[in-house]
Enzyme design. Structure first.
Site, PDB file in Angstrom:
ATOM      1  CE  LYS A  23      -3.667  -0.458   2.365  1.00  0.00           C
ATOM      2  NZ  LYS A  23      -4.265  -0.422   3.226  1.00  0.00           N
ATOM      3  NE  ARG A  94      -6.651   4.852   4.461  1.00  0.00           N
ATOM      4  CZ  ARG A  94      -7.837   4.013   3.849  1.00  0.00           C
ATOM      5  NH1 ARG A  94      -7.991   2.967   4.248  1.00  0.00           N
ATOM      6  NH2 ARG A  94      -8.619   5.307   4.119  1.00  0.00           N
ATOM      7  N   GLY A 103      -7.918  -7.036   4.599  1.00  0.00           N
ATOM      8  CA  GLY A 103      -8.468  -7.428   5.834  1.00  0.00           C
ATOM      9  C   GLY A 103      -8.264  -8.370   7.419  1.00  0.00           C
ATOM     10  CG  MET A 105      -2.505  -6.900   9.150  1.00  0.00           C
ATOM     11  SD  MET A 105      -0.811  -6.399   8.670  1.00  0.00           S
ATOM     12  CE  MET A 105      -1.202  -6.691   7.021  1.00  0.00           C
ATOM     13  NE  ARG A 340      -6.017  -4.825  -1.992  1.00  0.00           N
ATOM     14  CZ  ARG A 340      -7.093  -4.235  -0.802  1.00  0.00           C
ATOM     15  NH1 ARG A 340      -6.827  -4.062  -0.377  1.00  0.00           N
ATOM     16  NH2 ARG A 340      -8.150  -4.662  -0.623  1.00  0.00           N
ATOM     17  CG  HIS A 456      -5.220 -47.388  -4.209  1.00  0.00           C
ATOM     18  ND1 HIS A 456      -6.577 -47.439  -3.863  1.00  0.00           N
ATOM     19  CD2 HIS A 456      -4.512 -47.572  -4.892  1.00  0.00           C
ATOM     20  CE1 HIS A 456      -7.306 -47.573  -4.990  1.00  0.00           C
ATOM     21  NE2 HIS A 456      -5.892 -48.246  -5.864  1.00  0.00           N
ATOM     22  NE  ARG A 618       4.667 -49.504 -12.115  1.00  0.00           N
ATOM     23  CZ  ARG A 618       4.272 -48.170 -10.667  1.00  0.00           C
ATOM     24  NH1 ARG A 618       4.841 -47.218 -10.702  1.00  0.00           N
ATOM     25  NH2 ARG A 618       2.527 -48.472 -10.426  1.00  0.00           N
ATOM     26  CB  SER A 807      11.277 -42.634 -15.011  1.00  0.00           C
ATOM     27  OG  SER A 807       9.785 -41.711 -14.382  1.00  0.00           O
ATOM     28  N   GLY A 809      10.630 -41.844  -9.445  1.00  0.00           N
ATOM     29  CA  GLY A 809       9.157 -41.978  -9.357  1.00  0.00           C
ATOM     30  C   GLY A 809       9.310 -41.767  -7.622  1.00  0.00           C
ATOM     31  CB  CYS A 875       6.921 -40.977 -13.430  1.00  0.00           C
ATOM     32  SG  CYS A 875       7.575 -42.561 -12.878  1.00  0.00           S
ATOM     33  CE1 TYR A 895       9.073 -38.579 -18.150  1.00  0.00           C
ATOM     34  CE2 TYR A 895      10.380 -39.089 -19.593  1.00  0.00           C
ATOM     35  CZ  TYR A 895      10.052 -39.405 -19.179  1.00  0.00           C
ATOM     36  OH  TYR A 895      10.080 -41.432 -18.246  1.00  0.00           O
TER      37      TYR A 895
END
Length: 928
Positions: A23, A94, A103, A105, A340, A456, A618, A807, A809, A875, A895
């Site tokens: 501000k 302020r 809101g 403070m 802002r 899972h 896999r 890859s 895991g 992955c 990737y």
């Protein structure tokens, strides 16, 4: 040299939000570009931190002296005197931190009023009502914020006066009424604090400054920072802004309001906001009166509305960003009180980013960086209607975002049965296992009382794009009774509940939801992201349907196809069980021969869907006992079957008796009566269950996740891996013969030594030769290793001699590196670790850069030292987390792969990573 704590708006650096707060910095900037801002100054966040660091909470030396100097400057600028009994200067005090925390403070208006300055204000303005209106507002705000007087005590007195005079709102109160309220408020302060309301304006100012500094440590602010992950590096301490008061409550030619340069809900390019005439700022935001849309000002105050449009255009052109600004009109003069960056939902942010780039206001790179990748979740899942304000029955971990309602069911078979009837269901379990997968397909959402965000249930639900709340430990699930208990509330099967997987909340009944759209603007933005990114974004997808959904989200291939997920369909699981309980290699091979065409057909459809993109398959990873019922379940079922057998034997006696009676009457018995006494069906089921129970006991392991799984399973039972390899390569051969280009990749899980990799590679090479000879086509494939074991990372150089790709895991790798069980950790101690800053983040959600990340970086370097063109990816679910993606980009991964619905998030995050890396390099070159 003395510290500088205080800066006027004419001298403060508008770019230094860490020092001046958002501000304060913005007010400095818009003052210096010539907008009409009331004169003011800002006390720095350094002063706040110094104040909070002192046990007695005293302002640092020099703060009040510098404040008095700046007050003198304000007096010169306004021609008014602070504390004057004839023409008093009044100020607002302020808060304002480096990060916007609306809101959270505190603000105090009209500071400087007392019994003498009040009379001066009334005399100068010739408006007694305005004077007492300003005074009562000041007493209440100062009393609440600075003196700790509860708001309710003031509200009681305010409502009492309104009731006495028959006023429906504050604008119906006359000067005498407001005078009465002011006197009542003073009495409230005296009674609550034991002291009279402070009269000295400078004493008021010092108390107010301390109160605003103190609000940084208030519960609201602390909770907000925790919820939105605002770290001290992002914002530390609040500044205090002391600003000359301008009044929107001096009459009907005065007003106050809040505006956005564009609509924050839709992104539409039009001025948006509300205002009130004859009011002060808190009236608009507090809902004390119903404000009017800004467009109405065009009719009521046309000249000022034109000025407001000009202010809107200047703010947006200057900041090149949507602005949320506050304004006051005093006697026909428009003032900008603050501005802002506007907070808006993801849809609006995406739309405004694309439109502002098309308008030439920002570049495509800037448009990409405006949008937080994580916020795209809002656009990709159904969500609860924002207007809904209900209280959740219980909460758990927000494991998979989105919202869903349905009837509660407690087992997967029931879910499937009702789902086929078109009934929407929520599957509720203590925890889920792979054999529940058909219930997942049928369910709208999943709720578990155990498990974490990478359990899972959570991983599968995310892959399906279904909401999931996991680890709701406040819920006791009794599958036998088909009930769930939350305190005194009982949820029965068939009751309707709603899950909010984004927040982890559970509600009774159906809650209204709104659908999310993959908008044209999002398509455009993600197209820009793909151009800017270096990392490719793949999807974790296990079925042809998953593959099609992944393409919809923009996946560039499949980085993880978990073959075991293909086994879980209701018609396939019995064949898998036959394979597991087989006593001889011949029996096992017979079951595998039945599975081969099923897996081959699945792979063929996945390859066709993703053609010509790569698909990483896999080989079987989980312990095989996971496909079997639990020992306790089998014991219970056998007991029930034995009881049933006794009942059938009783029926046998009844049948024999019936035969005798029928013989005497000469009438034959119906065949169905004979079947009632036949125990052979029950006996065959008991034999089968006993056979499975024997195998379950034989397969029991102390720690199955570190036991007989992954490549260890493939070496012990090579026929299993051989079947899967054959299914992959024959599916690829079929596609190749049909002219469909495919790029299969075979990945071995749980590898810890190169000898394991060599063993499986020989299987692959042998099957590959057979397939090419049988089909008469060349089948191209890649062979690689999953990197989820610490030893594999340490031996990456030797593994890279055999593998064409790695890859990571990271789910299992994180467990191994920390020696944490993720479900136990998330449900027991991880929240406390985060709260006490023992760990900054949950390492199963945010990649641990210092441990797991360092291990990954070393493995990449060692692997490429042996195999320079080694392809490397990730992955685990971290592959969809923006900060983790940035790290993956920095260590040279090729990737990332994540669940389908997170692909758009990953695409944008990959673009951010490359853009930010470019900026870092450019800055480094400048300083070199």
């Amino acid at each position: 040299m003395k510290n500088k704590w205080v800066y006027s708006y004419h001298e403060g650096d508008g770019k230094n939000k860490q020092l001046l707060g958002g501000k304060g910095a913005n007010l400095c900037e818009i003052t210096q570009i010539g907008l009409n801002v009331p004169p003011g100054f800002v006390i720095s966040t350094d002063a706040c931190l110094s104040y909070l660091a002192q046990p007695e909470h005293q302002l640092p030396e020099g703060v009040m002296a510098q404040t008095r100097e700046q007050m003198a400057t304000l007096e010169s600028a306004t021609g008014k005197r602070f504390g004057s009994a004839t023409d008093p200067l009044l100020v607002s005090v302020r808060s304002g931190s480096a990060m916007s925390m609306p809101g959270m403070m505190d603000t105090i208006l009209n500071l400087g009023l007392n019994s003498q300055t009040l009379l001066g204000l009334i005399a100068h303005t010739r408006n007694e009502r305005f004077g007492y209106d300003s005074y009562r507002r000041f007493i209440q705000l100062f009393g609440k914020v600075a003196l700790g007087v509860p708001d309710e005590l003031f509200d009681e007195q305010f409502e009492a006066v309104k009731k006495n005079v028959g006023a429906e709102s504050d604008v119906g109160l006359q000067a005498n009424d407001l005078k009465d309220i002011s006197e009542r408020f003073l009495a409230v302060v005296r009674h609550h604090t034991g002291k009279p309301f402070p009269e000295d304006p400078y004493e008021q100012l010092e108390i107010a400054i301390k109160a605003v500094f103190g609000s940084w440590s208030g519960k609201r602010a602390v909770d907000y920072r925790r919820e939105f992950h605002i770290t001290p590096e992002m914002a530390n301490g609040t500044a205090v802004n002391v600003v000359t008061m301008v009044f929107g409550n001096m009459g009907n030619d005065c007003a106050t309001g809040v505006g956005f340069t564009r609509n924050p809900a839709t992104g539409e390019n039009m001025l948006y906001g509300e205002y009130l005439t004859n009011a002060q700022g808190e009236d608009v935001v507090a809902g004390i009166r119903t404000p009017k849309p800004l467009q109405e000002m065009a009719r009521k105050m046309p000249a000022l509305y034109t000025q407001l449009l000009d202010l809107r255009n200047k703010l947006e052109r200057h900041y090149c960003e949507i602005q949320d600004f506050e304004f006051t009109i005093e006697k026909g003069v428009l003032y900008c009180l603050q501005t802002r960056n506007g907070k808006m939902n993801a849809s609006a942010m995406v739309r405004t980013s694309v439109e502002m780039a098309h308008e030439g206001l920002i570049s495509e790179e800037e448009a990409l960086l405006r949008v937080n990748p994580q916020h795209l979740e809002q656009m990709l899942y159904p969500r609860l209607d924002p207007a809904f304000k209900g209280t959740p029955l219980a909460t758990g971990l927000p494991a998979s975002p989105g919202a869903a309602s349905g009837q509660v069911v407690f087992d997967a078979d029931r879910a499937e049965q009702l789902g086929k009837q078109g009934i929407k269901v929520i599957l509720v379990r203590e925890e889920t296992k792979p054999e529940d997968i058909h219930g997942f397909f049928a369910a709208q959402g999943i709720l578990t009382s155990r498990g974490g965000k990478t359990s899972h249930a959570a991983v599968v639900a995310r892959g399906m794009g279904k909401p999931c709340v996991a680890g709701a430990e406040g819920i006791h699930v009794d599958v036998q009774l088909r009930k769930a208990f939350v305190g005194n509330t009982i949820i029965k099967e068939g009751d309707v509940i709603t899950l909010d997987g984004t927040r982890g909340s559970i509600y009774l009944g159906a809650v209204p939801k709104v659908e999310s759209d993959f908008s044209d603007e999002l398509v455009t933005l993600l197209g820009w992201a793909d151009k800017a990114a270096r990392l490719k974004v793949m999807a974790n997808a296990d079925t042809p349907n998953d593959a099609a959904r992944a393409l919809k989200y923009g996946a560039m291939g499949i980085g993880l196809c978990r073959t075991e997920r293909m086994f879980n369909a209701a018609e396939r699981l019995p064949i898998v069980i036959d394979m597991i309980v087989a006593d001889t290699p011949e029996q096992r091979q017979a079951a595998l021969d039945r599975l081969l065409p099923i897996q081959r057909a699945d792979f063929k459809e996945v390859f066709k869907t993703m053609s010509p993109r790569p698909v990483t398959v896999r080989l079987l990873d989980p312990p095989i006992h996971e496909f079997l019922p639990s020992e306790q379940q089998l014991v219970d079922e056998l007991q029930q079957l034995q009881h049933l057998r006794l009942s059938v034997q009783g029926m046998e006696v009844l049948v024999e008796t019936a035969k005798l009676l029928a013989g005497s009457s000469g009438e034959p018995l119906p065949s169905s009566v004979h079947e009632l006494g036949d125990t052979r069906l029950v006996d065959s089921v008991i034999t089968r269950k006993e056979q499975i129970l024997k195998k379950v006991r034989a397969l029991r392991e102390v720690n199955p996740m570190l036991g007989h799984r992954g490549v260890r399973l493939g070496i012990t039972f090579p026929e299993i891996y051989t079947m899967q390899i054959r299914a992959v390569l024959e599916a690829a051969a079929d596609c190749t013969k049909a002219g469909i280009p495919v790029s299969p990749e075979i990945m071995v899980p749980q590898v810890c030594t190169v000898e394991e990799l060599k063993h499986v590679k020989k299987l692959v090479q042998s099957v590959h030769q057979q397939v090419e000879a049988t089909f008469g086509v060349k089948v191209h494939y890649q062979f690689g290793s999953m990197m989820e074991v610490v030893r594999a990372c340490m031996r990456a150089d030797s593994l890279a001699e055999e593998a064409q790709f790695f890859s990571f895991g990271t789910n299992d790798l994180t467990q191994a590196t920390f020696s944490f069980s993720r479900e136990d950790a998330e449900n027991k101690f991880l929240p406390m670790y985060n709260e006490r800053s023992i760990l900054q983040d949950n390492p199963f959600e945010v990649l641990d850069l210092k441990g797991v990340g360092r291990l990954m970086g070393l493995a990449v370097g060692w692997g490429r030292s042996t195999h320079p063109k080694l392809k490397v990816g990730i992955c685990g679910e971290h592959g969809g987390h923006p900060a983790s993606i940035q790290f993956c980009d920095s260590i040279g991964l090729d990737y990332v792969s994540c669940s389908g619905p997170r692909v758009p998030i990953a695409r944008l995050a990959a673009a951010h990573a490359q853009i930010l890396l470019g900026k870092e390099k450019a800055n480094a070159d400048k300083t070199a």
